[in-house]
Design a protein around this motif. Structure first.
Motif, PDB file in Angstrom:
ATOM      1  N   ILE A 136       0.859  -1.184   0.000  1.00 17.85           N
ATOM      2  CA  ILE A 136       0.000   0.000   0.000  1.00 17.85           C
ATOM      3  C   ILE A 136       0.892   1.230   0.000  1.00 17.85           C
ATOM      4  CG2 ILE A 136      -1.845   1.231   1.201  1.00 17.85           C
ATOM      5  CD1 ILE A 136      -2.584  -1.529   2.487  1.00 17.85           C
ATOM      6  N   LEU A 137       0.865   1.946  -1.107  1.00 19.64           N
ATOM      7  CA  LEU A 137       1.661   3.157  -1.277  1.00 19.64           C
ATOM      8  C   LEU A 137       0.755   4.356  -1.030  1.00 19.64           C
ATOM      9  CD1 LEU A 137       3.491   2.131  -4.580  1.00 19.64           C
ATOM     10  CD2 LEU A 137       4.218   1.719  -2.220  1.00 19.64           C
ATOM     11  N   ILE A 138       1.059   5.127  -0.004  1.00 22.77           N
ATOM     12  CA  ILE A 138       0.278   6.320   0.322  1.00 22.77           C
ATOM     13  C   ILE A 138       1.167   7.527   0.075  1.00 22.77           C
ATOM     14  CG2 ILE A 138      -0.981   7.579   2.114  1.00 22.77           C
ATOM     15  CD1 ILE A 138      -1.540   4.891   3.474  1.00 22.77           C
ATOM     16  N   PHE A 139       0.701   8.408  -0.802  1.00 22.86           N
ATOM     17  CA  PHE A 139       1.535   9.543  -1.182  1.00 22.86           C
ATOM     18  C   PHE A 139       0.713  10.819  -1.246  1.00 22.86           C
ATOM     19  CE2 PHE A 139       0.084   7.173  -4.817  1.00 22.86           C
ATOM     20  CZ  PHE A 139      -0.391   8.119  -5.699  1.00 22.86           C
ATOM     21  N   GLY A 140       1.421  11.919  -1.221  1.00 18.94           N
ATOM     22  CA  GLY A 140       0.814  13.242  -1.252  1.00 18.94           C
ATOM     23  C   GLY A 140       1.813  14.241  -0.693  1.00 18.94           C
ATOM     24  N   PRO A 141       1.438  15.512  -0.674  1.00 13.53           N
ATOM     25  CA  PRO A 141       2.362  16.539  -0.186  1.00 13.53           C
ATOM     26  C   PRO A 141       2.597  16.437   1.321  1.00 13.53           C
ATOM     27  CG  PRO A 141       0.244  17.506  -0.777  1.00 13.53           C
ATOM     28  CD  PRO A 141       0.174  16.065  -1.157  1.00 13.53           C
ATOM     29  N   PRO A 150       3.323  -3.564   8.518  1.00 11.41           N
ATOM     30  CA  PRO A 150       4.198  -2.530   9.069  1.00 11.41           C
ATOM     31  C   PRO A 150       4.136  -1.269   8.212  1.00 11.41           C
ATOM     32  CG  PRO A 150       5.502  -4.139   7.868  1.00 11.41           C
ATOM     33  CD  PRO A 150       4.075  -4.649   7.883  1.00 11.41           C
ATOM     34  N   LEU A 151       4.358  -0.137   8.870  1.00 10.28           N
ATOM     35  CA  LEU A 151       4.397   1.154   8.179  1.00 10.28           C
ATOM     36  C   LEU A 151       5.837   1.621   8.064  1.00 10.28           C
ATOM     37  CD1 LEU A 151       3.211   3.869   7.109  1.00 10.28           C
ATOM     38  CD2 LEU A 151       3.126   4.605   9.513  1.00 10.28           C
ATOM     39  N   LEU A 152       6.228   1.956   6.848  1.00  8.35           N
ATOM     40  CA  LEU A 152       7.505   2.627   6.609  1.00  8.35           C
ATOM     41  C   LEU A 152       7.148   4.014   6.097  1.00  8.35           C
ATOM     42  CD1 LEU A 152      10.597   2.744   6.350  1.00  8.35           C
ATOM     43  CD2 LEU A 152      10.359   1.658   4.109  1.00  8.35           C
ATOM     44  N   HIS A 201       5.652 -12.983   4.055  1.00  7.22           N
ATOM     45  CA  HIS A 201       5.482 -11.618   4.560  1.00  7.22           C
ATOM     46  C   HIS A 201       4.126 -11.078   4.118  1.00  7.22           C
ATOM     47  CE1 HIS A 201       6.366  -7.490   5.660  1.00  7.22           C
ATOM     48  NE2 HIS A 201       7.485  -7.912   6.216  1.00  7.22           N
ATOM     49  N   PRO A 202       3.415 -10.375   5.012  1.00  5.66           N
ATOM     50  CA  PRO A 202       2.085  -9.869   4.634  1.00  5.66           C
ATOM     51  C   PRO A 202       2.116  -8.644   3.725  1.00  5.66           C
ATOM     52  CG  PRO A 202       2.614  -9.179   6.867  1.00  5.66           C
ATOM     53  CD  PRO A 202       3.722 -10.102   6.415  1.00  5.66           C
ATOM     54  N   GLY A 203       3.242  -7.902   3.703  1.00  5.14           N
ATOM     55  CA  GLY A 203       3.344  -6.701   2.877  1.00  5.14           C
ATOM     56  C   GLY A 203       3.794  -5.509   3.686  1.00  5.14           C
ATOM     57  N   ILE A 204       3.493  -4.308   3.178  1.00  3.39           N
ATOM     58  CA  ILE A 204       3.973  -3.080   3.810  1.00  3.39           C
ATOM     59  C   ILE A 204       3.098  -1.908   3.392  1.00  3.39           C
ATOM     60  CG2 ILE A 204       5.599  -2.526   1.949  1.00  3.39           C
ATOM     61  CD1 ILE A 204       7.580  -1.601   4.185  1.00  3.39           C
ATOM     62  N   VAL A 205       3.051  -0.914   4.266  1.00  2.35           N
ATOM     63  CA  VAL A 205       2.490   0.394   3.930  1.00  2.35           C
ATOM     64  C   VAL A 205       3.683   1.341   3.844  1.00  2.35           C
ATOM     65  CG1 VAL A 205       0.977   2.287   4.634  1.00  2.35           C
ATOM     66  CG2 VAL A 205       0.340  -0.075   5.180  1.00  2.35           C
ATOM     67  N   PHE A 206       3.817   2.029   2.728  1.00  6.68           N
ATOM     68  CA  PHE A 206       4.924   2.966   2.524  1.00  6.68           C
ATOM     69  C   PHE A 206       4.361   4.328   2.165  1.00  6.68           C
ATOM     70  CE2 PHE A 206       8.127   4.645  -0.678  1.00  6.68           C
ATOM     71  CZ  PHE A 206       8.978   5.177   0.288  1.00  6.68           C
ATOM     72  N   THR A 207       4.812   5.365   2.877  1.00  5.50           N
ATOM     73  CA  THR A 207       4.345   6.716   2.579  1.00  5.50           C
ATOM     74  C   THR A 207       5.499   7.568   2.071  1.00  5.50           C
ATOM     75  OG1 THR A 207       4.753   7.731   4.755  1.00  5.50           O
ATOM     76  CG2 THR A 207       2.678   6.519   4.477  1.00  5.50           C
ATOM     77  N   PHE A 208       5.179   8.473   1.153  1.00 10.58           N
ATOM     78  CA  PHE A 208       6.214   9.306   0.544  1.00 10.58           C
ATOM     79  C   PHE A 208       5.585  10.497  -0.168  1.00 10.58           C
ATOM     80  CE2 PHE A 208       4.768   6.114  -2.346  1.00 10.58           C
ATOM     81  CZ  PHE A 208       4.690   6.727  -3.579  1.00 10.58           C
ATOM     82  N   VAL A 209       6.427  11.463  -0.494  1.00 12.14           N
ATOM     83  CA  VAL A 209       6.029  12.611  -1.299  1.00 12.14           C
ATOM     84  C   VAL A 209       6.453  12.329  -2.733  1.00 12.14           C
ATOM     85  CG1 VAL A 209       6.382  15.092  -1.694  1.00 12.14           C
ATOM     86  CG2 VAL A 209       6.272  14.204   0.650  1.00 12.14           C
ATOM     87  N   TRP A 210       5.543  12.529  -3.677  1.00 10.99           N
ATOM     88  CA  TRP A 210       5.802  12.281  -5.096  1.00 10.99           C
ATOM     89  C   TRP A 210       5.690  13.616  -5.830  1.00 10.99           C
ATOM     90  CZ3 TRP A 210       2.744   7.885  -8.014  1.00 10.99           C
ATOM     91  CH2 TRP A 210       3.142   7.832  -9.353  1.00 10.99           C
ATOM     92  N   ALA A 211       6.799  14.087  -6.372  1.00  6.55           N
ATOM     93  CA  ALA A 211       6.793  15.302  -7.188  1.00  6.55           C
ATOM     94  C   ALA A 211       6.471  14.884  -8.620  1.00  6.55           C
ATOM     95  CB  ALA A 211       8.129  16.024  -7.105  1.00  6.55           C
ATOM     96  N   PHE A 212       5.272  15.185  -9.057  1.00  4.76           N
ATOM     97  CA  PHE A 212       4.810  14.728 -10.368  1.00  4.76           C
ATOM     98  C   PHE A 212       5.503  15.430 -11.524  1.00  4.76           C
ATOM     99  CE2 PHE A 212       1.575  13.269  -7.517  1.00  4.76           C
ATOM    100  CZ  PHE A 212       1.291  12.014  -8.008  1.00  4.76           C
TER     101      PHE A 212
END
Length: 187
Positions: free
Chosen positions: A4-9, A28-30, A70-81
């Motif tokens: 699960i990739l969560i992105f935004g400013p 887990p959350l990274l 492994h069940p997976g991961i949640v990763f959050t980040f900022v994406w400059a489009f």
């Protein structure tokens, strides 16, 4: 496996939503500052900080991808489009998790600038992200990146099967995370 990739400013609510989503799916959350805040106190904010952070993240992703239990991961980040290198980074992450047994979810969060500025100094954010405790620096970074980069996608720009864009300006974390969790459960 759920990726699960969560992105935004900055200060849009990626980490707090990521925590709730991770708990719901036992993942887990990274969040992007886990690696950055482990590096910058030693070498400062520079290109090497981000290069080393990316190396650590990629090693984590590779390990998870290769572990079928492994069940997976949640990763959050900022994406400059507006930056090709960010698109390339996302393609690299997608390629790591490009297996039939992996479900990749793209969750984009958006909120207006005034709300993000307000959220930038919340007690919980400052507790979880040491580099944000220099509020003056953090505020300047948030506002300058909003002027320099496009941190939310245009309509139909992201062509992923499992993609959700959610405006969280007037939503609580409980409301927004429930919408995300429901959407993932139905996809």
């Amino acid at each position: 496996m759920k990726i699960i990739l969560i992105f935004g400013p900055q200060a849009v609510g990626k980490m707090t939503n990521g925590e709730k989503v991770g708990t719901a799916f036992n993942l887990p959350l990274l969040h992007n500052h886990v690696t950055l805040d482990a590096i910058w106190p030693y070498i400062g904010w520079n290109k090497d900080t981000f290069r080393l952070s990316d190396q650590i993240r990629m090693e984590i992703f590779e390990h998870i991808s290769e572990d079928d239990s492994h069940p997976g991961i949640v990763f959050t980040f900022v994406w400059a489009f507006d930056m090709q290198e960010d698109w390339d980074y996302i393609n690299t992450v997608k390629n790591i998790f490009n297996k039939d047994s992996h479900d990749i979810y793209f969750v984009e969060l958006a909120a207006d600038l005034d709300e993000r500025i307000r959220r930038n100094t919340t007690e919980y954010r400052l507790k979880k992200k040491p580099s944000k405790r220099n509020v003056e620096f953090s505020h300047a970074e948030l506002t300058s990146s909003a002027e320099k980069h496009r941190l939310n996608s245009h309509d139909n720009e992201i062509q992923e099967d499992k993609y959700l864009k959610l405006d969280v300006t007037s939503l609580s974390v409980k409301e927004s995370s429930e919408k995300i969790i429901d959407w993932i459960n139905n996809n």
